[in-house]
Design an enzyme around this catalytic site. Structure first.
Site, PDB file in Angstrom:
ATOM      1  N   GLY A   9     -11.208  11.529   5.804  1.00  0.00           N
ATOM      2  CA  GLY A   9     -11.856  10.500   6.614  1.00  0.00           C
ATOM      3  C   GLY A   9     -11.378  10.527   8.053  1.00  0.00           C
ATOM      4  N   LEU A  10     -12.161  11.192   8.911  1.00  0.00           N
ATOM      5  CA  LEU A  10     -11.745  11.357  10.309  1.00  0.00           C
ATOM      6  C   LEU A  10     -12.495  10.404  11.243  1.00  0.00           C
ATOM      7  CD1 LEU A  10     -11.358  15.242  10.365  1.00  0.00           C
ATOM      8  CD2 LEU A  10      -9.519  13.553  10.552  1.00  0.00           C
ATOM      9  N   ASN A  32     -13.462  15.766   6.241  1.00  0.00           N
ATOM     10  CA  ASN A  32     -14.415  14.692   6.528  1.00  0.00           C
ATOM     11  C   ASN A  32     -15.734  15.078   5.874  1.00  0.00           C
ATOM     12  OD1 ASN A  32     -14.690  12.151   8.321  1.00  0.00           O
ATOM     13  ND2 ASN A  32     -16.575  13.290   8.683  1.00  0.00           N
ATOM     14  N   VAL A  75     -11.027   6.079   4.459  1.00  0.00           N
ATOM     15  CA  VAL A  75     -12.479   5.865   4.395  1.00  0.00           C
ATOM     16  C   VAL A  75     -12.718   4.348   4.368  1.00  0.00           C
ATOM     17  CG1 VAL A  75     -12.889   8.058   3.229  1.00  0.00           C
ATOM     18  CG2 VAL A  75     -12.504   6.021   1.853  1.00  0.00           C
ATOM     19  N   ASN A 103      -8.123  -0.883   4.842  1.00  0.00           N
ATOM     20  CA  ASN A 103      -7.923  -2.325   4.653  1.00  0.00           C
ATOM     21  C   ASN A 103      -8.528  -2.760   3.321  1.00  0.00           C
ATOM     22  OD1 ASN A 103      -6.443  -3.356   6.781  1.00  0.00           O
ATOM     23  ND2 ASN A 103      -8.224  -3.550   8.127  1.00  0.00           N
ATOM     24  N   SER A 129      -1.383  -1.198  10.408  1.00  0.00           N
ATOM     25  CA  SER A 129      -1.863  -2.088  11.475  1.00  0.00           C
ATOM     26  C   SER A 129      -1.515  -1.551  12.849  1.00  0.00           C
ATOM     27  CB  SER A 129      -1.246  -3.478  11.328  1.00  0.00           C
ATOM     28  OG  SER A 129      -1.637  -4.281  12.438  1.00  0.00           O
ATOM     29  N   LYS A 183      -0.688  -6.671   4.158  1.00  0.00           N
ATOM     30  CA  LYS A 183      -1.580  -6.366   5.296  1.00  0.00           C
ATOM     31  C   LYS A 183      -2.680  -7.421   5.427  1.00  0.00           C
ATOM     32  CE  LYS A 183      -3.461  -4.290   8.788  1.00  0.00           C
ATOM     33  NZ  LYS A 183      -4.842  -4.283   8.831  1.00  0.00           N
ATOM     34  N   LYS A 261     -14.521  -8.502   9.272  1.00  0.00           N
ATOM     35  CA  LYS A 261     -14.735  -7.567   8.164  1.00  0.00           C
ATOM     36  C   LYS A 261     -14.284  -8.141   6.836  1.00  0.00           C
ATOM     37  CE  LYS A 261     -14.239  -3.419  10.965  1.00  0.00           C
ATOM     38  NZ  LYS A 261     -13.039  -3.797  11.755  1.00  0.00           N
ATOM     39  N   ARG A 288     -14.794 -18.632  12.962  1.00  0.00           N
ATOM     40  CA  ARG A 288     -15.583 -17.409  13.196  1.00  0.00           C
ATOM     41  C   ARG A 288     -16.972 -17.560  12.590  1.00  0.00           C
ATOM     42  NH1 ARG A 288     -12.389 -11.653  13.148  1.00  0.00           N
ATOM     43  NH2 ARG A 288     -10.471 -12.374  14.121  1.00  0.00           N
ATOM     44  N   ARG A 443      -7.868 -41.303  -9.498  1.00  0.00           N
ATOM     45  CA  ARG A 443      -8.085 -40.385 -10.626  1.00  0.00           C
ATOM     46  C   ARG A 443      -7.868 -41.109 -11.952  1.00  0.00           C
ATOM     47  NH1 ARG A 443      -4.421 -36.490 -11.087  1.00  0.00           N
ATOM     48  NH2 ARG A 443      -5.795 -35.012 -12.153  1.00  0.00           N
TER      49      ARG A 443
HETATM   50  C1  6PG Z   1      -4.914  -4.214  12.519  1.00  0.00           C
HETATM   51  C2  6PG Z   1      -6.208  -4.977  12.561  1.00  0.00           C
HETATM   52  C3  6PG Z   1      -7.304  -4.119  12.026  1.00  0.00           C
HETATM   53  C4  6PG Z   1      -8.676  -4.687  12.311  1.00  0.00           C
HETATM   54  C5  6PG Z   1      -9.174  -5.499  11.162  1.00  0.00           C
HETATM   55  C6  6PG Z   1      -9.644  -6.876  11.447  1.00  0.00           C
HETATM   56  O1  6PG Z   1      -3.990  -4.756  11.935  1.00  0.00           O
HETATM   57  O2  6PG Z   1      -4.856  -3.131  13.076  1.00  0.00           O
HETATM   58  O3  6PG Z   1      -6.115  -6.131  11.781  1.00  0.00           O
HETATM   59  O4  6PG Z   1      -7.037  -3.883  10.694  1.00  0.00           O
HETATM   60  O5  6PG Z   1      -8.776  -5.260  13.536  1.00  0.00           O
HETATM   61  O6  6PG Z   1     -10.174  -4.708  10.632  1.00  0.00           O
HETATM   62  O7  6PG Z   1     -10.967  -6.847  11.752  1.00  0.00           O
HETATM   63  P1  6PG Z   1     -11.956  -8.071  11.663  1.00  0.00           P
HETATM   64  O8  6PG Z   1     -11.607  -8.968  12.799  1.00  0.00           O
HETATM   65  O9  6PG Z   1     -13.285  -7.412  11.860  1.00  0.00           O
HETATM   66  O10 6PG Z   1     -11.848  -8.697  10.329  1.00  0.00           O
END
Ligand code: 6PG
Length: 469
Positions: A9-10, A32, A75, A103, A129, A183, A261, A288, A443
């Site tokens: 996965g590149l 890839n 990926v 992730n 990260s 994470k 995400k 958000r 309750r």
């Molecule tokens: C990191 C970030 C990275 C990315 C996430 C969050 O630690 O490098 O958290 O993993 O920014 O995908 O993305 P979203 O804001 O789209 O959920």
């Protein structure tokens, strides 16, 4: 030449990680799905290309690796990981190691690790990260899976990780899904950190009438103090940037509708499931989602016709700094509380101090304060970070600022959901006698659930039997 490690996965992160690995002296074989991507990657790798073996099939990748093999998957999270595992498994020997560095949802990692273990194969779920820059020059790395499997590849991860002083920001967090869970919580905290900064920007912009350049000056100054962190630093940079197309401040031309995400949402879900609510993170996820309802908000603006009002100028910038500090401590206390709860529930023995140490450099939430948090979290699993002496002192000095900001913003009609959640959490956690006695009475009234009394042991019922409907 037989390679030390493989990578599938590149994309942006995979390519950056592969170059980082090659730069640290390891021979790496890469694959890839689209071969032209692989060719272009190697062509652009400069001197590092000598340590990179491009492969046009998974068979070629497997053949290029020294057994027992180690293959990193970079990926997209979800089905693509399962598909890649399904394609790789028939080609691998039992002691070959698959490492998912995406992730992933930790539940998926637990499932995949169990399936691998059934075949007698090792599997690692590793959180990485730091975005593209981190992956290329030094990310924070959170490993999960069998310790022996981690030890096999720890030299690679230690070499490519960010450094805090001389200490690599890479570590084994625990079995199966522990690395991806850590994470995920990192990302949840990232959401809350970012949201609280955005709320403070809202007060600076709408309450104090600051321009983006003035906002940049404020954040630049704060980055020289106790708030010093990557996210405060980049906030100053983005606030200062101008749009090359119009010459306007970049912030003024960006739509106020945020994407995600899913990792922040996963943190909130797990926090609720484990009874360790991370209210600041939940507020950030909700913010958000609400930001994406642009048309609805425009309709709300039309119906109510309410606009923000000025906030009192006097000392407000200092109060905002204090608010971010206090909000951050409360939010991290919640995050570590969730990690402690998960550690207990899943039997992971998560190293809470070690997690804070890994987060000190390389990752998105890196900050000066994490070194102190590491020291505080060493004192024991489950302890509330807000109660550690150093942080209790900081909170005593800054909670007034948080309260003043939330109150002023409320009166000025400026939403501060994450800061408000952090304040409510702080106020709840220093209130020895809360109001759940009322919930218990209710309750018991409608469901005869019973309650405990403050003055005698056992389960009791109230005297409201005759009032039942
Ligand atoms: C990191 C970030 C990275 C990315 C996430 C969050 O630690 O490098 O958290 O993993 O920014 O995908 O993305 P979203 O804001 O789209 O959920």
């Amino acid at each position: 030449m037989a390679a030390d490690i493989g990578l599938v996965g590149l994309g942006t992160m995979g390519a950056a990680l592969a170059l980082n690995i090659a730069e640290k002296g390891f021979e790496i074989a890469v694959y890839n799905r689209t071969t032209s991507v692989t060719t272009a990657f190697v062509a652009g790798a400069g001197d590092l290309a000598a340590r990179i073996t491009p492969c046009d099939s998974l068979e070629a990748l497997v053949a290029a690796l020294t057994p027992p093999r180690a293959i990193i998957l970079m990926v997209p999270a979800g089905a693509p990981v399962d598909e890649m595992i399904d394609r790789l498994t028939p080609l691998l020997d039992t002691d070959d190691l698959v490492i998912d560095c995406g992730n992933a949802n930790f539940h998926d990692t637990v499932r995949r690790a169990a399936a691998a273990a059934e075949r007698g194969a090792p599997y690692l779920g590793v959180g990485v990260s730091g975005g593209e820059e981190g992956a290329r020059h030094g990310p924070a790395i959170m490993g999960g899976g069998p310790k022996a499997a981690w030890d096999r590849v720890a030299p690679v991860f230690d070499a490519i990780a960010a450094r805090f002083g001389t200490t690599p920001c890479a570590g084994w967090m625990g079995p199966d899904g522990a690395g991806h869970f850590v994470k995920t919580v990192h990302n949840g905290i990232e959401y809350a950190d970012m949201q609280m900064i955005a709320e403070v920007y809202g007060v600076l912009r709408d309450g104090l009438g600051l321009t983006p350049l003035q906002v940049a000056d404020v954040f630049d100054r704060w980055n020289g103090g106790p708030l010093k962190s990557y996210l405060i630093e980049i906030t100053g940079i983005v606030a200062r940037a101008l749009d090359p197309k119009t010459g306007k401040p970049m912030l003024d031309v960006i739509k106020d509708s945020a994407g995600q995400k899913g990792t922040g949402r996963w943190t909130a879900i797990e926090a609720l499931m484990l009874g360790a609510p991370d209210t600041a993170i939940e507020a950030a996820v909700a913010a958000r989602n609400l930001s994406a309802r642009v048309a609805e908000r425009v309709e709300g603006a039309r119906i109510f016709g309410l606009s923000p009002e000025p906030v009192p100028v006097d000392g407000m910038v200092d109060k905002l700094e204090a608010a971010l500090l206090a909000g951050k401590i409360a939010c991290y206390a919640q995050g570590f509380g969730l990690l402690a709860a998960a550690s207990k529930e899943f039997g992971w023995s998560l190293p809470l101090g070690g997690i804070a140490r890994v987060w000190r450099a390389g990752c998105i939430i890196r900050s000066a304060m994490l070194d102190d948090m590491a020291a505080a979290m060493e004192t024991g699993e489950g302890a509330n970070l807000m109660f550690a002496p150093q942080f209790a002192e900081k909170l005593k000095r800054s909670e007034g600022g948080l309260r003043a900001v939330v109150a002023a913003a409320a009166l000025a009609r400026i939403p501060t959901p994450a800061l408000s959640a952090a304040l409510a959490y702080f106020d709840t956690m220093h209130t020895a006698r809360g109001t759940a006695n009322m919930l218990q009475a209710q309750r018991d009234f409608f469901g005869a659930h019973g309650f405990e009394r403050v003055d005698m042991a056992g389960a009791h019922h109230g005297p409201w039997g005759s009032h039942e409907q």
